[in-house]
Design a protein around this motif. Sequence first.
Motif: not given
Length: 369
Positions: A189-197
């Motif tokens: 897949g493709y990274i949709n978002d990366t955050n503190d979760k």
Amino acid sequence: NAFYGVLEPQECLRLNTLDEEFSAGQIVNVKVLGISDRKGRGKESKEYKDLELCLDNAPGKEPSSFNVGDIVTAKVQSSGNRNLRVKLGNETSGFVDITEIHDSWLPNPLKYYKENQYVPGRVIAVEENGTILVSLRESVVNPIQWKALTGSTLQYKKQQGHREAEGDLRSLLYKLGNEALKADMIFIGYINDTNDKGCFIRIGRNCVIRSKLNEVSDNPKINPQMEFPKNKLVIGRILAVREDGKVDASLKESIVKYGLYINADQIRQGSTVEGIVSEFYGDGAKVAICGSPFTGLLNAENYHERDSESTQELRHCLEVGQRLKAKVLRVDKEKQPIRIKPVSYTHLTLPTIYSVQISVVAVSLKKKK
């Protein structure tokens, strides 16, 4: 002024059959869709008018008249963060999700399509607000494979079932929905978002799953937001599918490669395990136990049992990525890693799954919440 016409074939005509539909000198009825200015090349270049034309007997449809399964000829209008905006008719636009652009999982597939490029596609969804969703994947556009995708499960398995084993779950999700996802499945897949979760990975048009921060890499020292930017292509393994439908995943190479075939009950004092050296601490080393999310601690004293005269730190004896067999000496139930000693070891060069080399991380025996 000179005039240049651009023929816009509609949904009834496939791009790869235009030579069968038309011949040079053939007279056709067309309708002007738009006029734009263009300047020619060279020092004495002329100014041109571009005429955008469509066949008069194939007018653009209104959004309400597009149906799932319709073949369309899409004109690329623009590229967004994770989709292409395409023109389907006179005043009708649609969207192509990043996962529906190409059958192959390409790094940054959006860059392969330019403004005003024509591409064949198929309508795969018409949302309640009128938004038309299109797929450009050959396995969807192809009539035989589309019939299998929308037909019986037996037809689907015969035509496209092999994609699941390769980590391509897009057709499976379209056919059976998110309920078809199971623990231990490999996915791409493709990274949709990366955050503190954590990292959120798009594995299908309407399916985003999460990898918690402690599962994104075997290297605990990385910066997840730097290592996993939007639209980065990744491979992972599903850890669990919860009752609420949410999916927990891992991007760790150790988990992707070896899976999760060992549980906590199988790791006990005296058992033999295989592991990979992940990092060093003091004079010892941390070893990721293959087939599990657990870690073993190997100290220099246990390593040098067969050579009592040696007092070298393990960083001078082993390498990160080195594979070894070890015996479990103690399992600490108070959240401490497993104590092990080596039985034998060989060097293992880990393959590069992503665009950068990933080492192996140490994880607590305690089951993650």
